[in-house]
Design an enzyme around this catalytic site. Structure first.
Site, PDB file in Angstrom:
ATOM      1  N   HIS A  44      -2.755   6.707   3.707  1.00  0.00           N
ATOM      2  CA  HIS A  44      -2.994   5.274   3.918  1.00  0.00           C
ATOM      3  C   HIS A  44      -4.260   5.036   4.735  1.00  0.00           C
ATOM      4  CE1 HIS A  44      -2.172   1.459   6.244  1.00  0.00           C
ATOM      5  NE2 HIS A  44      -1.940   1.038   5.021  1.00  0.00           N
TER       6      HIS A  44
ATOM      7  N   ARG B 292       1.132   8.182   5.802  1.00  0.00           N
ATOM      8  CA  ARG B 292       0.235   7.409   6.680  1.00  0.00           C
ATOM      9  C   ARG B 292      -1.165   8.028   6.737  1.00  0.00           C
ATOM     10  NH1 ARG B 292       0.437   2.898   9.552  1.00  0.00           N
ATOM     11  NH2 ARG B 292       2.617   2.663   8.991  1.00  0.00           N
TER      12      ARG B 292
ATOM     13  N   SER C 165       0.840  -1.210   0.000  1.00  0.00           N
ATOM     14  CA  SER C 165       0.000   0.000   0.000  1.00  0.00           C
ATOM     15  C   SER C 165       0.869   1.250   0.000  1.00  0.00           C
ATOM     16  CB  SER C 165      -0.898   0.028   1.245  1.00  0.00           C
ATOM     17  OG  SER C 165      -1.694  -1.117   1.305  1.00  0.00           O
TER      18      SER C 165
END
Lengths: 214, 214
Positions: free
Chosen positions: A48, A45, A17
């Site tokens: 994500h 992040r 990812s």
């Protein structure tokens, strides 16, 4: 198809990812050359956790904010947050390894009582409670602009000096203004400018910082 | 400016936010005439929780999903979720008034043990545990595509018949595929098609349903 997608290990999924996100940021021309490597890990992040590439554009880092935050965490900083969801999402084990705790006072009956008496929000009272915690402190606000505003006042009154403010409430009323207050308050901060943010983003930023601490 | 934005009551902020969202949806031509009033309240709460208007485009409702969900909640349905963050965000008091509970098994040491033994994710094991709960059930998946895939298998094997699946994991690997499986499995569902979603969206959809139950 089922078999194929069922048995990818969680670690492997995360690595894939992250690599997809990096590739798409490059393709979309959203890779910001001014990010340090440490800042980029925070941006990535947030994407994500939301699949929302706007976080490549709206995250503001005050000078050296990430470096200062990493030092604070390694020095045992606690994280004070205004939402139980963010508290649930922060990696408490990894934070605890450095001595820090995650504190949310939202369920404390005393907090509800004070809020009622003084006609302010529970989130604002939580910031006051957090200000009294001894030691290093990171405030992670993912929900209430009133928490950021109260924090701003506490700083101006000299009642608290946070190591870092993560200012990422989400919403349509007073949210943008409260974040701009924090950007200008002279304390290290990471802020999602504009309307976006949330408890998931608050937790993601905390974890992105914690995971960088060795 | 501080005084002005400090004392708006939370209820009032929510009402103003919802009205801003409705107005912007109309201005952007994103108001979908096929939504029922009940579906619209779900869409709007997802935007409220994320400030992301993409949820006006990606939310899929199977036929009568919301009406069926409201009946289930009023009939005491429990909510099983794969994330502690979603569990933290769902209004347990309001759900509990109808007899339902929020169940997440992610912290159960038995779940971790089974997952290790069988080399599957803890989220997948949580779905199996949830399938065994007596009574009506809503599954709210905000994190793991592997949870949706395991749920699909349990349905096909006749081991569970959920009242509703909320399928909103977020991510870049296997997420889109797992959601499409759920859209085609013949069970009432609310799914955020594409990459977006998350535990905040799972909690928002649950709350949008719960708040509609009188």
């Amino acid at each position: 198809m089922l078999e194929e997608i069922k048995y990818v290990k969680p670690d492997e999924i995360e690595a894939r990812s992250m690599s997809i996100i990096t590739g798409e940021l490059e393709n979309m021309g959203l890779m910001d050359d001014s990010w340090t490597e440490e800042e980029f890990l925070v941006v990535r992040r947030c994407i994500h956790t939301s699949a929302d590439f706007d976080y490549a554009k709206n995250l503001y880092f005050s000078e050296d904010a990430v470096r200062i935050a990493l030092e604070a965490i390694k020095g045992g900083a606690s994280v004070i947050t205004d939402t139980k969801m963010a508290a649930a999402g922060i990696n408490k084990k990894r934070l605890g390894a450095f001595g820090g705790q995650v504190c949310s006072f939202m369920d404390d009956p005393k907090v509800a009582e004070i809020a009622r008496e003084r006609q302010i929000t529970r989130s604002a009272v939580c910031m006051e409670q957090g200000a009294r915690i001894p030691g290093r402190k990171i405030f992670a606000v993912g929900n209430a602009p009133t928490a950021l505003i109260r924090l701003y006042e506490l700083i101006k009154e000299g009642d608290v000096r946070p190591d870092l403010i993560i200012g990422v409430p989400v919403g349509f009323v007073n949210v943008v203004e409260s974040k701009e207050l924090i950007c200008s308050c002279g304390v290290p901060c990471i802020v999602a400018r504009g309307r976006k943010g949330g408890s998931n983003i608050a937790a993601a930023i905390c974890n992105a910082l914690i995971y960088q601490c060795k």
